[in-house]
Design a protein around this motif. Sequence first.
Motif, PDB file in Angstrom:
ATOM      1  N   ASP A   4      20.098   2.506   8.634  1.00  0.00           N
ATOM      2  CA  ASP A   4      18.850   3.157   9.021  1.00  0.00           C
ATOM      3  C   ASP A   4      18.184   3.893   7.865  1.00  0.00           C
ATOM      4  OD1 ASP A   4      19.295   2.228  11.569  1.00  0.00           O
ATOM      5  OD2 ASP A   4      19.984   4.160  12.367  1.00  0.00           O
ATOM      6  N   ASN A   5      18.988   4.326   6.894  1.00  0.00           N
ATOM      7  CA  ASN A   5      18.452   5.144   5.800  1.00  0.00           C
ATOM      8  C   ASN A   5      18.366   4.406   4.464  1.00  0.00           C
ATOM      9  OD1 ASN A   5      18.093   8.139   6.734  1.00  0.00           O
ATOM     10  ND2 ASN A   5      19.984   7.430   7.720  1.00  0.00           N
ATOM     11  N   GLY A   6      18.571   3.102   4.486  1.00  0.00           N
ATOM     12  CA  GLY A   6      18.468   2.333   3.251  1.00  0.00           C
ATOM     13  C   GLY A   6      19.573   2.634   2.263  1.00  0.00           C
ATOM     14  N   ALA A   7      20.732   3.017   2.775  1.00  0.00           N
ATOM     15  CA  ALA A   7      21.896   3.298   1.932  1.00  0.00           C
ATOM     16  C   ALA A   7      22.918   2.181   2.086  1.00  0.00           C
ATOM     17  CB  ALA A   7      22.517   4.644   2.318  1.00  0.00           C
ATOM     18  N   LEU A   8      23.906   2.142   1.192  1.00  0.00           N
ATOM     19  CA  LEU A   8      24.954   1.130   1.235  1.00  0.00           C
ATOM     20  C   LEU A   8      26.252   1.739   1.754  1.00  0.00           C
ATOM     21  CD1 LEU A   8      24.375  -0.658  -2.201  1.00  0.00           C
ATOM     22  CD2 LEU A   8      23.385  -1.199   0.028  1.00  0.00           C
ATOM     23  N   LEU A   9      27.026   0.927   2.438  1.00  0.00           N
ATOM     24  CA  LEU A   9      28.347   1.335   2.895  1.00  0.00           C
ATOM     25  C   LEU A   9      29.391   0.670   2.010  1.00  0.00           C
ATOM     26  CD1 LEU A   9      30.134   2.854   4.907  1.00  0.00           C
ATOM     27  CD2 LEU A   9      30.071   0.826   6.371  1.00  0.00           C
ATOM     28  N   ILE A  10      30.126   1.499   1.257  1.00  0.00           N
ATOM     29  CA  ILE A  10      31.205   1.029   0.383  1.00  0.00           C
ATOM     30  C   ILE A  10      32.528   1.268   1.095  1.00  0.00           C
ATOM     31  CG2 ILE A  10      32.349   1.282  -1.855  1.00  0.00           C
ATOM     32  CD1 ILE A  10      29.721   2.589  -2.885  1.00  0.00           C
ATOM     33  N   VAL A  11      33.313   0.225   1.257  1.00  0.00           N
ATOM     34  CA  VAL A  11      34.629   0.348   1.879  1.00  0.00           C
ATOM     35  C   VAL A  11      35.694   0.136   0.812  1.00  0.00           C
ATOM     36  CG1 VAL A  11      36.216  -0.641   3.548  1.00  0.00           C
ATOM     37  CG2 VAL A  11      33.823  -0.310   4.176  1.00  0.00           C
ATOM     38  N   ASP A  12      36.513   1.155   0.616  1.00  0.00           N
ATOM     39  CA  ASP A  12      37.575   1.127  -0.389  1.00  0.00           C
ATOM     40  C   ASP A  12      38.849   0.590   0.264  1.00  0.00           C
ATOM     41  OD1 ASP A  12      39.586   1.610  -2.205  1.00  0.00           O
ATOM     42  OD2 ASP A  12      38.904   3.620  -2.739  1.00  0.00           O
ATOM     43  N   LEU A  44      30.195   2.249  -7.311  1.00  0.00           N
ATOM     44  CA  LEU A  44      29.307   3.407  -7.380  1.00  0.00           C
ATOM     45  C   LEU A  44      28.109   3.126  -8.280  1.00  0.00           C
ATOM     46  CD1 LEU A  44      32.080   6.145  -7.751  1.00  0.00           C
ATOM     47  CD2 LEU A  44      30.804   5.554  -5.676  1.00  0.00           C
ATOM     48  N   LYS A  45      28.347   2.466  -9.395  1.00  0.00           N
ATOM     49  CA  LYS A  45      27.255   2.083 -10.288  1.00  0.00           C
ATOM     50  C   LYS A  45      26.278   1.137  -9.583  1.00  0.00           C
ATOM     51  CE  LYS A  45      28.279   0.741 -14.450  1.00  0.00           C
ATOM     52  NZ  LYS A  45      28.994  -0.014 -15.510  1.00  0.00           N
ATOM     53  N   PHE A  46      26.836   0.137  -8.908  1.00  0.00           N
ATOM     54  CA  PHE A  46      25.997  -0.856  -8.239  1.00  0.00           C
ATOM     55  C   PHE A  46      25.142  -0.219  -7.154  1.00  0.00           C
ATOM     56  CE2 PHE A  46      29.374  -4.398  -9.054  1.00  0.00           C
ATOM     57  CZ  PHE A  46      29.141  -4.298 -10.412  1.00  0.00           C
ATOM     58  N   ALA A  47      25.722   0.745  -6.431  1.00  0.00           N
ATOM     59  CA  ALA A  47      24.977   1.399  -5.352  1.00  0.00           C
ATOM     60  C   ALA A  47      23.766   2.141  -5.895  1.00  0.00           C
ATOM     61  CB  ALA A  47      25.895   2.353  -4.592  1.00  0.00           C
ATOM     62  N   ILE A 107      32.753  -4.484  11.651  1.00  0.00           N
ATOM     63  CA  ILE A 107      31.488  -4.190  10.962  1.00  0.00           C
ATOM     64  C   ILE A 107      31.530  -4.836   9.581  1.00  0.00           C
ATOM     65  CG2 ILE A 107      31.185  -2.032  12.233  1.00  0.00           C
ATOM     66  CD1 ILE A 107      31.693  -1.651   8.603  1.00  0.00           C
ATOM     67  N   GLN A 108      30.356  -5.076   9.013  1.00  0.00           N
ATOM     68  CA  GLN A 108      30.262  -5.708   7.700  1.00  0.00           C
ATOM     69  C   GLN A 108      29.796  -4.676   6.673  1.00  0.00           C
ATOM     70  OE1 GLN A 108      31.088  -8.749   6.669  1.00  0.00           O
ATOM     71  NE2 GLN A 108      30.400  -8.389   4.576  1.00  0.00           N
ATOM     72  N   PRO A 109      30.648  -4.296   5.724  1.00  0.00           N
ATOM     73  CA  PRO A 109      30.220  -3.368   4.676  1.00  0.00           C
ATOM     74  C   PRO A 109      29.330  -4.063   3.648  1.00  0.00           C
ATOM     75  CG  PRO A 109      32.476  -4.040   4.299  1.00  0.00           C
ATOM     76  CD  PRO A 109      32.057  -4.687   5.589  1.00  0.00           C
ATOM     77  N   ASP A 110      28.662  -3.262   2.828  1.00  0.00           N
ATOM     78  CA  ASP A 110      27.821  -3.816   1.756  1.00  0.00           C
ATOM     79  C   ASP A 110      28.628  -4.100   0.496  1.00  0.00           C
ATOM     80  OD1 ASP A 110      25.165  -3.541   3.113  1.00  0.00           O
ATOM     81  OD2 ASP A 110      25.774  -1.438   3.122  1.00  0.00           O
ATOM     82  N   ILE A 111      29.632  -3.259   0.255  1.00  0.00           N
ATOM     83  CA  ILE A 111      30.489  -3.396  -0.928  1.00  0.00           C
ATOM     84  C   ILE A 111      31.932  -3.149  -0.506  1.00  0.00           C
ATOM     85  CG2 ILE A 111      30.986  -2.576  -3.266  1.00  0.00           C
ATOM     86  CD1 ILE A 111      28.164  -1.511  -3.456  1.00  0.00           C
ATOM     87  N   VAL A 112      32.841  -3.962  -1.021  1.00  0.00           N
ATOM     88  CA  VAL A 112      34.273  -3.762  -0.802  1.00  0.00           C
ATOM     89  C   VAL A 112      34.960  -3.685  -2.158  1.00  0.00           C
ATOM     90  CG1 VAL A 112      36.411  -4.880  -0.024  1.00  0.00           C
ATOM     91  CG2 VAL A 112      34.419  -4.822   1.481  1.00  0.00           C
ATOM     92  N   THR A 113      35.882  -2.738  -2.294  1.00  0.00           N
ATOM     93  CA  THR A 113      36.672  -2.636  -3.524  1.00  0.00           C
ATOM     94  C   THR A 113      38.120  -2.987  -3.230  1.00  0.00           C
ATOM     95  OG1 THR A 113      37.206  -0.284  -3.234  1.00  0.00           O
ATOM     96  CG2 THR A 113      35.170  -0.826  -4.409  1.00  0.00           C
ATOM     97  N   GLU A 160      22.470   9.965  -4.625  1.00  0.00           N
ATOM     98  CA  GLU A 160      23.465  10.678  -3.833  1.00  0.00           C
ATOM     99  C   GLU A 160      24.549   9.755  -3.288  1.00  0.00           C
ATOM    100  OE1 GLU A 160      22.752  14.019  -0.705  1.00  0.00           O
ATOM    101  OE2 GLU A 160      22.824  12.110   0.397  1.00  0.00           O
ATOM    102  N   ILE A 161      25.805  10.154  -3.503  1.00  0.00           N
ATOM    103  CA  ILE A 161      26.959   9.438  -2.970  1.00  0.00           C
ATOM    104  C   ILE A 161      27.710  10.384  -2.043  1.00  0.00           C
ATOM    105  CG2 ILE A 161      29.081   8.202  -3.483  1.00  0.00           C
ATOM    106  CD1 ILE A 161      26.701   6.805  -4.703  1.00  0.00           C
ATOM    107  N   ILE A 162      27.973   9.922  -0.835  1.00  0.00           N
ATOM    108  CA  ILE A 162      28.714  10.719   0.127  1.00  0.00           C
ATOM    109  C   ILE A 162      30.121  10.139   0.276  1.00  0.00           C
ATOM    110  CG2 ILE A 162      28.865  11.452   2.540  1.00  0.00           C
ATOM    111  CD1 ILE A 162      25.810  11.407   2.604  1.00  0.00           C
TER     112      ILE A 162
END
Length: 360
Positions: free
Chosen positions: A194-202, A98-101, A221-227, A109-111
């Motif tokens: 499309d909106n310049g946001a990151l996809l975090i997959v937990d 969340l910090k990195f995003a 699909i390839q996420p931007d961040i994985v935890t 904004e985090i959804i």
Amino acid sequence: MSLYKKRLKLVKGEGVYVWDENGNKYLDAIAGIGVAILGHSNEELASAINEQMKKLVVAGPMFHHEEKDEALEELSRFLSFEYAYFGNSGTEAVEAALKFARLYTGKKEIIAMTKAFHGRTFGSLSATWKKKYREGFEPLVPGFKHIPFNNVEAAKDAITKETAAVIVEPIQGEGGIIPAKAEFIKTLRDLTQDNGALLIVDEVQSAFRSGKFLAIEHYKIQPDIVTMGKGLANGIPIGLTLTNFDVPRGKHGSTFGGNPLACKAMETTLKILRREKLIEKAEEKSISIEGDKVIMTRGKGLMLGILLKENAGKYVEKLQERGLLVNTAGNKVIRLLPPLIITKEQMLWVKETIEGVLNG
């Protein structure tokens, strides 16, 4: 003084079994909420940890050590990410994500999803849905909002140019073992790009268990961040946040994160998983529970939820009396997260035992 006087007191474990203080034996189908993926008292892992204890336990974040290199080299046999940031739990991994995003996008904004669980620190708790976890700790971190899980139209309405990141579990754990729909995951990926946001997959709970190293691999699909966390070191505390972008030095750190002991445990755990092909075998050991009280069995591989027509909590103690340890995920779901070393025969015993209690 004990806070848990009424709870089962476990004293030892071996393989998929644990014993209580009275010598009673149980098949552990919850494994520390998905932590003991190699089971209990794995000799190879115990030997590696013991040798590491004699060599080097801590180094501090200002130094490097070979155990970290070796752990990441083993990880690279499964995944391809450019950067890895170590912590001490899945919650810490989410907190870092969340910090990195926010840092990377410059947005706030985090959804997150309804029924999501991401941890109990302030950031991860803000992304977590259930009221009982949040009550008493408000106000939480601002900038978070939740949308219905698996609702494509809600995602389209919510994700905008103001969104820094969307965080999602490919299979919701605490929410009831609910797999994401392929269309929903694809929509999240398309909209975040499309909106310049990151996809975090937990993947803290879902990693290793679905027949793939990460459950998100099923969606191609390839996420931007994985935890990651939980089973990554088979019980030694660890957390891992994976990205393909760098975080400036000094912006994030951890005193214990990536210590030599945890890295050695991670390397050894991953090595055993790869050598024994335990991840690939997870799906063939999966079961489905039948009965009049069962609505469905959902999940994938060895991450399973049995959705009942009534409250599931009352069956946990009854199963314990039969020598089977499980827990719940939501009011009406019995959750199974057994060690990956469990055999098909043992899983069939789990099935027979649960059906016997539900239908008895």
